[in-house]
Scaffold this motif. Structure first.
Motif, short mmCIF file in Angstrom:
data_model
loop_
_atom_site.label_atom_id
_atom_site.label_comp_id
_atom_site.label_asym_id
_atom_site.label_seq_id
_atom_site.Cartn_x
_atom_site.Cartn_y
_atom_site.Cartn_z
N GLY A 40 0.77 -1.23 0.00
CA GLY A 40 0.00 0.00 0.00
C GLY A 40 0.80 1.28 0.00
N VAL A 77 -1.68 4.96 0.75
CA VAL A 77 -2.79 4.55 1.61
C VAL A 77 -2.78 5.22 2.98
N THR A 101 -7.38 5.62 0.34
CA THR A 101 -7.31 4.38 -0.47
C THR A 101 -7.81 4.61 -1.90
#
Length: 160
Positions: free
Chosen positions: A84, A89, A93
């Motif tokens: 991520g 993130v 997201t």
């Protein structure tokens, strides 16, 4: 198909052992490891003798030969698995969801933030939190997801 989802063990194999001893982990058929630390995914493979789909995390660079993002087909679902950090993130997201949609994935799994997250939408977004160093609770966590084709995954967040 029942899959386990884990991230951010950071070398703490005792936390992985505790996870594996939890009753929810007993009939898991495969594990998804969302990074940090790659050697822990190898440990998980060794002690479970199950398939472990794994990606590198930001703490694995530059030593890991793992991919940053993997697309997996499990239980009738197309899953984007990543740590991520390359998708930002920590802030949102949104980039992860866009990347999953571009890959025709209906599930996106990430780690990095050490905070568990379940967001249901066109792309279901899952973060199991950290099994070893949680930032959202005093105990580590992992997830178990029941994957059935053409149905939303049934996800359980488990604290150890």
């Amino acid at each position: 198909m029942k899959v386990g989802i884990v991230s951010d063990s950071h070398g703490n194999t005792n936390a992985l052992d505790a996870m594996l001893q939890h009753p929810a982990a007993v009939d898991v058929e495969a594990w998804l490891f969302a990074g940090d630390i790659a050697m822990d995914a190898e440990y998980l493979e060794m002690v479970t003798d199950l398939p472990v789909i794994k990606v590198a995390g930001n703490n694995d660079w530059p030593m890991s030969r793992l991919e940053d993002t993997v697309i997996a087909q499990l239980g009738g679902h197309r899953i984007l698995l990543t740590h991520g950090h390359l998708y930002g993130v920590g802030f949102s997201t949104q980039n992860l969801v866009l990347a999953a949609a571009e890959q025709a994935a209906d599930i996106a799994i990430y780690g990095h933030t050490h905070v568990a997250d379940v967001s249901i939408g066109e792309v279901t977004v899952l973060n199991p939190g950290s099994v070893a160093r949680p930032r959202d609770a005093s105990r580590g966590s992992f997830m178990v997801a029941e994957l059935v084709p053409e149905q939303q995954p049934v996800v359980q967040l488990i604290r150890i």
